[in-house]
Design an enzyme around this catalytic site. Structure first.
Site, PDB file in Angstrom:
ATOM      1  N   ASP A  21      52.578  34.978  44.987  1.00 12.59           N
ATOM      2  CA  ASP A  21      53.755  35.345  44.199  1.00 12.59           C
ATOM      3  C   ASP A  21      54.946  34.520  44.677  1.00 12.59           C
ATOM      4  OD1 ASP A  21      55.874  36.595  42.920  1.00 12.59           O
ATOM      5  OD2 ASP A  21      55.901  38.307  44.285  1.00 12.59           O
ATOM      6  N   ASN A  23      58.108  34.568  43.180  1.00 16.02           N
ATOM      7  CA  ASN A  23      59.454  35.063  42.844  1.00 16.02           C
ATOM      8  C   ASN A  23      59.716  36.495  43.296  1.00 16.02           C
ATOM      9  OD1 ASN A  23      57.892  36.462  41.057  1.00 16.02           O
ATOM     10  ND2 ASN A  23      58.869  35.687  39.187  1.00 16.02           N
ATOM     11  N   ASP A  25      58.306  39.396  42.633  1.00 21.02           N
ATOM     12  CA  ASP A  25      58.121  40.570  41.766  1.00 21.02           C
ATOM     13  C   ASP A  25      56.805  41.287  42.047  1.00 21.02           C
ATOM     14  OD1 ASP A  25      56.244  38.878  40.667  1.00 21.02           O
ATOM     15  OD2 ASP A  25      57.039  38.924  38.621  1.00 21.02           O
ATOM     16  N   ASP A  29      51.717  34.257  40.518  1.00 24.27           N
ATOM     17  CA  ASP A  29      52.182  33.514  39.342  1.00 24.27           C
ATOM     18  C   ASP A  29      51.810  32.036  39.456  1.00 24.27           C
ATOM     19  OD1 ASP A  29      54.196  32.476  41.131  1.00 24.27           O
ATOM     20  OD2 ASP A  29      55.392  34.269  40.734  1.00 24.27           O
ATOM     21  N   ASP A  98      39.921  29.990  31.426  1.00 27.25           N
ATOM     22  CA  ASP A  98      39.081  31.069  30.917  1.00 27.25           C
ATOM     23  C   ASP A  98      39.207  31.128  29.397  1.00 27.25           C
ATOM     24  OD1 ASP A  98      37.398  33.403  31.465  1.00 27.25           O
ATOM     25  OD2 ASP A  98      38.482  33.499  33.358  1.00 27.25           O
ATOM     26  N   ASP A 199      34.093  33.813  28.849  1.00 29.20           N
ATOM     27  CA  ASP A 199      33.889  35.214  29.183  1.00 29.20           C
ATOM     28  C   ASP A 199      32.843  35.837  28.252  1.00 29.20           C
ATOM     29  OD1 ASP A 199      34.982  37.526  30.781  1.00 29.20           O
ATOM     30  OD2 ASP A 199      35.404  38.290  28.772  1.00 29.20           O
ATOM     31  N   GLU A 256      29.702  32.878  30.952  1.00 28.65           N
ATOM     32  CA  GLU A 256      29.337  34.134  31.606  1.00 28.65           C
ATOM     33  C   GLU A 256      28.384  34.871  30.674  1.00 28.65           C
ATOM     34  OE1 GLU A 256      31.475  38.104  33.443  1.00 28.65           O
ATOM     35  OE2 GLU A 256      32.120  37.342  31.503  1.00 28.65           O
ATOM     36  N   HIS A 329      35.905  37.636  40.558  1.00 29.16           N
ATOM     37  CA  HIS A 329      36.902  38.690  40.355  1.00 29.16           C
ATOM     38  C   HIS A 329      36.280  40.017  39.945  1.00 29.16           C
ATOM     39  CE1 HIS A 329      36.024  37.084  36.417  1.00 29.16           C
ATOM     40  NE2 HIS A 329      36.570  38.146  35.857  1.00 29.16           N
ATOM     41  N   ASP A 330      34.999  40.015  39.552  1.00 25.06           N
ATOM     42  CA  ASP A 330      34.319  41.245  39.137  1.00 25.06           C
ATOM     43  C   ASP A 330      33.357  41.775  40.194  1.00 25.06           C
ATOM     44  OD1 ASP A 330      35.492  41.489  36.629  1.00 25.06           O
ATOM     45  OD2 ASP A 330      33.992  40.246  35.646  1.00 25.06           O
TER      46      ASP A 330
END
Length: 560
Positions: A21, A23, A25, A29, A98, A199, A256, A329-330
């Site tokens: 990150d 910035n 928040d 990003d 993706d 995907d 995928e 990520h899964d």
């Protein structure tokens, strides 16, 4: 064997929300990724796969796209993205994006129009059906629990959503929709990207009748996957996509494909058929699941892993091409899953990397894998963010009165948020991921496990990955050699032989926390010339007939 740059590459997957990150928040990003490109270049990777950064209401962390040609505000602007692409290319790396076109967000313009009336020009961009006997059109279950159908009061019809109800499935039977998707793909490729990870791309063709799935136990909803995985027109659609889009560019494509078998994968990845180059299959990721799905846990039987890997290595050899991965990520963190993150974290992480990177195929590294990041155990279900986890917990505990501790144990082992905790950059507050409040909690072990300390330590997992990547660039046999499994019945070691042009590569790995005795099978003719790598630094012997392997020890020999 046909050579290609994408076969010789190593890919690094970035999950942008959790990477860096810039910035404050609390959300990773695009500018945060730019800040860390030199770190990735130092690792030696060739290609970055970026999980979705498109405009999205974020119901499923960006896999619900409301505008395919805009960047999500959380991540930055299109100018930021264009700078990212330039910075990646200036470092001689490539970027694949993706592509999520089995479904869109229900906030996409196509869907907001589609639901307005039955004769709207966009109606047929999605899969609408009237109810049946006052119920859903069929008994299919959503991947995220509950019915795969949602009643829309505007027209009193149901739309299909294999995933969240905010992810309506697109109707690929409609040629106008397909053309819109192809135009969008060309738009991104003309911007200069180097390919797509697609995907659940084998879901795009459904059996047109959408029949009820067999339901021997009389359950309310059941998996209809046999009617939407690898459907009747899937090859036709992918060949059309290749003809209309992919053939015009020198790019990398990986699809995928849950539920795909070796025979189907040879069709998808045989270059003469003009479909895709690689598939992500899940067979090896399901081996520690008991009947009933991923939340029903069972220990991995190493013989199952050998059988699965060997089937894919030999089945695609000379015909298609394998993608090699243990994390994404899964999936939960592999060092916690197939290794030992308590007593032998470093050794087992290096062993698993050796096992994977010496196989034939294109290796994929998921962010944090290269420093040995582990699963996390949040104290409360309220600290989890993933829609799949929250829906499952509601179904089993709140609605089903199951034991919450047992359900939480499944989440600790298999939950997708294990992979989504922020990247651990250093030992500062929030692991150097953000100066703000992170969108999901940081794994508390970041003080011991972080990139800064890994880069400084020459014996770290990070430097071991660097070495594996360099070996793949140096030795053609690692990329293109054929594969032969050794000791198929052993529940302790996973060892194999690679062969190319008279050269041989012997890969030996101990998958246990015990010392074991390893012997070279009598029918294997191998004379070692050089030890290429090993995860215990004090053993340079070239003796391979009989070896005492230490816990999670791995070694690779080049010979003839």
């Amino acid at each position: 064997m046909q050579k290609a740059w994408w076969k010789e590459s190593v890919v690094y997957q970035i999950y942008p929300r959790s990477f860096r990150d810039s910035n404050g928040d609390g959300i990773g990003d695009i500018n945060g990724i730019i800040e860390k490109l030199d770190y990735l270049k130092g690792l030696g990777i060739d290609v970055i796969w970026l999980s979705p950064v498109y405009q999205s209401p974020n119901d499923d962390n960006g896999y619900d796209i409301s505008d395919y040609q805009q960047i999500m505000n959380d991540f930055g602007t299109m100018e930021d993205w264009e700078k990212l692409l330039d910075e990646i290319h200036s470092r001689d790396m490539k970027l694949i994006m993706d592509l999520v076109v089995n479904h869109s967000s229900d906030e996409h313009y196509w869907f907001t129009e589609s639901r307005k009336s039955k004769d709207n020009p966009y109606r047929d961009y999605y899969i609408w059906r009237p109810g049946k006997d006052g119920k859903e059109p069929n008994n299919w279950e959503s991947t995220f629990s509950g019915s795969a159908w949602e009643l829309d009061p505007v027209t009193d019809e149901y739309y299909l959503h294999i995933f969240s109800k905010k992810q309506p499935d697109l109707n690929w039977e409609n040629p106008k929709l397909r053309q819109e998707i192809y135009d969008m793909m060309k738009w991104w490729l003309d911007k200069g990207i180097d390919g797509f990870r697609m995907d659940v791309i084998n879901f795009i063709s459904k059996v047109p009748e959408l029949p009820d799935a067999p339901n021997p136990n009389g359950e309310k909803y059941v998996s209809g996957s046999r009617y939407f995985m690898n459907g009747p027109r899937i090859h036709e659609f992918l060949q059309e996509m290749h003809r209309e889009v992919l053939a015009g560019y020198d790019i990398m494509t990986v699809g995928e494909m849950p539920g795909v078998n070796v025979e189907e994968a040879t069709l998808y990845t045989n270059l003469e058929r003009n479909e895709l180059q690689m598939v992500f299959q899940f067979e090896h990721m399901d081996l520690d699941s008991a009947p009933g799905g991923k939340w029903n846990l069972k220990p991995l039987d190493l013989r199952d892993l050998k059988q699965s890997i060997t089937k894919w290595q030999t089945g695609l050899h000379g015909v298609g091409w394998n993608s090699l991965y243990l994390n994404n990520h899964d999936q939960p963190r592999v060092v916690s899953r197939f290794g030992d993150d308590q007593h032998y974290r470093v050794e087992s992480a290096k062993m698993l990397a050796t096992f994977l990177h010496m196989l034939q195929g294109t290796p994929y590294i998921y962010q944090g894998e290269e420093i040995g990041m582990t699963n996390v155990r949040f104290e409360s279900i309220d600290e989890y963010k993933d829609i799949e986890i929250l829906n499952m917990y509601k179904e089993k505990v709140i609605d089903g009165n199951e034991n919450p501790e047992k359900v939480m144990e499944s989440i600790y082992v298999k939950g997708r948020d294990n992979a989504r905790t922020p990247f651990q950059w250093n030992s500062n507050e929030n692991a150097g991921f953000t100066t703000g409040e992170p969108w999901i909690k940081v794994n508390p072990n970041y003080k011991e496990i972080n990139a800064e300390s890994a880069v400084k330590d020459p014996n770290s997992i990070y430097h071991y990955y660097r070495e594996l990547i360099q070996l793949r660039k140096k030795h053609e046999i690692i990329v293109y050699g054929d594969y032969q499994l050794l000791h198929p019945e052993s529940q302790q070691d996973f060892s194999y032989l690679r062969t190319l042009n008279g050269k041989k590569l012997l890969v030996i790995t101990n998958f246990t926390d015990k010392e074991i005795e390893w012997t070279l099978p009598e029918n294997i003719d191998f004379t070692p010339k050089e030890k290429l790598i090993g995860n215990y630094p004090d053993n340079n012997s070239l003796e391979v007939t009989s070896i005492n392997l230490r816990p999670y020890e791995a070694m690779v020999f080049l010979g003839e």
